[in-house]
Scaffold this active site. Structure first.
Site, PDB file in Angstrom:
ATOM      1  N   ARG A  43      60.422 105.636  24.969  1.00 20.43           N
ATOM      2  CA  ARG A  43      59.922 105.534  26.492  1.00 20.43           C
ATOM      3  C   ARG A  43      60.027 106.745  27.133  1.00 20.43           C
ATOM      4  NH1 ARG A  43      61.720 104.106  30.958  1.00 20.43           N
ATOM      5  NH2 ARG A  43      63.540 102.846  30.073  1.00 20.43           N
ATOM      6  N   TYR A  51      34.718 106.351  33.557  1.00 22.68           N
ATOM      7  CA  TYR A  51      34.865 105.141  32.861  1.00 22.68           C
ATOM      8  C   TYR A  51      35.077 103.855  33.624  1.00 22.68           C
ATOM      9  CZ  TYR A  51      37.450 102.104  29.486  1.00 22.68           C
ATOM     10  OH  TYR A  51      37.823 100.787  28.748  1.00 22.68           O
ATOM     11  N   ASP A  96      38.333 113.727  32.612  1.00 21.75           N
ATOM     12  CA  ASP A  96      38.530 113.068  31.346  1.00 21.75           C
ATOM     13  C   ASP A  96      37.710 113.414  30.428  1.00 21.75           C
ATOM     14  OD1 ASP A  96      38.292 110.951  29.336  1.00 21.75           O
ATOM     15  OD2 ASP A  96      38.402 109.354  30.778  1.00 21.75           O
TER      16      ASP A  96
HETATM   17  C1  LIG Z   1      37.693 104.341  26.588  1.00 27.38           C
HETATM   18  C2  LIG Z   1      37.779 105.180  27.856  1.00 27.38           C
HETATM   19  C3  LIG Z   1      38.953 105.215  28.562  1.00 27.38           C
HETATM   20  C4  LIG Z   1      40.050 104.126  28.620  1.00 27.38           C
HETATM   21  O1  LIG Z   1      40.848 104.317  27.304  1.00 27.38           O
HETATM   22  P1  LIG Z   1      41.809 103.121  26.647  1.00 27.38           P
HETATM   23  O2  LIG Z   1      42.350 103.895  25.277  1.00 27.38           O
HETATM   24  O3  LIG Z   1      40.738 102.099  26.269  1.00 27.38           O
HETATM   25  O4  LIG Z   1      42.593 102.837  27.530  1.00 27.38           O
HETATM   26  C5  LIG Z   1      38.854 106.235  29.466  1.00 27.38           C
HETATM   27  N1  LIG Z   1      38.052 107.145  29.667  1.00 27.38           N
HETATM   28  C6  LIG Z   1      37.002 107.152  28.752  1.00 27.38           C
HETATM   29  C7  LIG Z   1      36.022 108.176  28.946  1.00 27.38           C
HETATM   30  C8  LIG Z   1      36.713 106.321  27.828  1.00 27.38           C
HETATM   31  O5  LIG Z   1      35.801 106.437  26.876  1.00 27.38           O
END
Ligand SMILES: *Cc1c(COP(=O)(O)O)cnc(C)c1O
Length: 384
Positions: free
Chosen positions: A46, A100, A172
């Site tokens: 962790r 997302y 992201d």
């Molecule tokens: C799928 C996705 C997430 C979330 O990811 P998880 O691994 O499902 O928690 C965040 N940002 C984008 C752009 C995604 O496609």
């Protein structure tokens, strides 16, 4: 020696000293490590510091040209750790509306519970972002390309805008992948990935990643340790294995996506194609500047209503209808029913997401088979 992406995928991970000298990392399942091993640091899953965690984290940091990487149990764990470590009561965070769905609902539903204000910007241009800034804005979070319309945000412009005001920028980078785009090089502070998608690439591990400077990572790590969303040793190993082929997978996926976009754009049964590699795409020039390739995600609108479009998709034999993206298999979905199912019809319409929009995550199959598959499905679907 500063190596290239494809080499970093295979050798980028720094393996902390251990007895074995194998070419892959042994899976360290222990949750208890001797405190005699190191005076300064207690090893514990962790705390994100086991060998398997460190190998994948350092590979991803190398791929993003960042100082420190962190690998977590999901992409959402990465999003939440970053936001909670940079926001407090009274602060404001600005999001692009094309983010997302999980990030969007965290912003809409959860941040206000802690007295954190948030707002959304719909357009991609820097002026629209600027006009939404407030004196208490602390974070700007966006994606480029966006989901599912593959809109392009000028990353460098937004980073400059934010930096001059002391605002932290978060990108992201899941859709672009670190092979195609490195936001830190464009002035962004923090990069997030859903590693579930391209990084792992085999649709079988749920994981996430963060890359930032050492200083920033210290505060993120503090919150991530409290959230406790770790990735266990075996999953880390699977991610390590997936990462080795990231560059060649993505290279092929991008090439096939570009060919598929060209087929669709000329197809008599297709009205509109969203793919930043097409010269007519409104973000094409910016994408060409900030991305190495245009990615392997696209979406399109058939010359059909929702029922007809669904019938067309049902005729696909290679591409499969499924949620998620970034794996080796080509997947199609209707954002209306999947990523944007919880967004109200009015908001979807305002965002330009129609009920018949089809999103495609292009896989690594032979491109001739993919082109044939989409062509036959579109032609067969609902004859006029
Ligand atoms: C799928 C996705 C997430 C979330 O990811 P998880 O691994 O499902 O928690 C965040 N940002 C984008 C752009 C995604 O496609």
């Amino acid at each position: 020696m500063k190596t290239r992406k494809g080499t970093q995928c295979v050798h980028g991970g720094v393996v902390p000293s251990f007895a074995g000298q194998g070419t892959t990392t042994p899976i360290h399942t222990s949750t208890s490590f001797s405190y005699l091993f190191d005076d300064d640091e207690v090893i514990y899953p962790r705390y994100f510091n086991t060998p398997n965690q460190q190998v994948v984290a350092s590979t991803i940091a190398a791929l993003e040209n960042g100082e420190r990487g962190l690998v977590l149990g999901s992409g959402m764990a990465a999003v939440v750790a970053v936001l909670l470590s940079h926001l407090e009561q009274g602060d404001h965070a600005l999001f692009h509306s094309g983010i997302y769905g999980g990030t969007r609902s965290f912003a809409v539903e959860t941040l206000p519970k802690y007295g954190i204000h948030r707002s959304f910007v719909r357009s991609c241009d820097a002026q629209s972002f600027e006009s939404e800034l407030r004196p208490n804005t602390k974070v700007i979070l966006f994606e480029s390309p966006t989901n599912p319309l593959l809109q392009i945000v000028d990353i460098e412009k937004i980073a400059q805008l934010a930096r001059s005001r002391g605002i932290v920028t978060v990108v992201d980078n899941t859709f672009a992948t670190p092979i195609n785009q490195n936001p830190l090089d464009l002035g962004v502070d923090i990069v997030i990935h859903s590693g579930t998608k391209y990084l792992n690439g085999h649709s079988d591990v749920n994981c996430g990643a963060i890359v930032a400077s050492a200083e920033r990572m210290a505060s993120i790590l503090h919150v991530a340790t409290q959230l406790g969303s770790t990735l266990d040793a075996r999953a880390c190993y699977e991610l390590e294995r997936g990462l080795k082929t990231l560059a060649i997978r993505v290279q092929r996926q991008c090439e096939s996506a570009s060919q598929l976009a060209q087929l669709l754009v000329k197809h008599p049964r297709v009205k509109r194609v969203h793919f930043p590699g097409l010269p007519e795409h409104p973000g094409h020039e910016i994408a060409a500047r900030q991305m190495a390739e245009f990615g392997a995600m696209l979406s399109f609108e058939a010359d059909a209503d929702e029922a007809e479009a669904k019938q067309m998709v049902s005729h696909l034999t290679v591409a499969r209808p499924a949620v998620s993206l970034g794996g080796v298999e080509t997947l199609v979905c209707f954002p209306k029913d999947t990523s944007h199912a919880k967004v109200s019809p009015a908001e979807r319409a305002a965002d330009g997401i129609s009920d018949s929009l089809v999103r495609v995550s292009v896989g690594i199959e032979e491109v001739e088979d993919l082109l044939f598959d989409f062509d036959q499905a579109l032609r067969r679907g609902h004859p006029r």
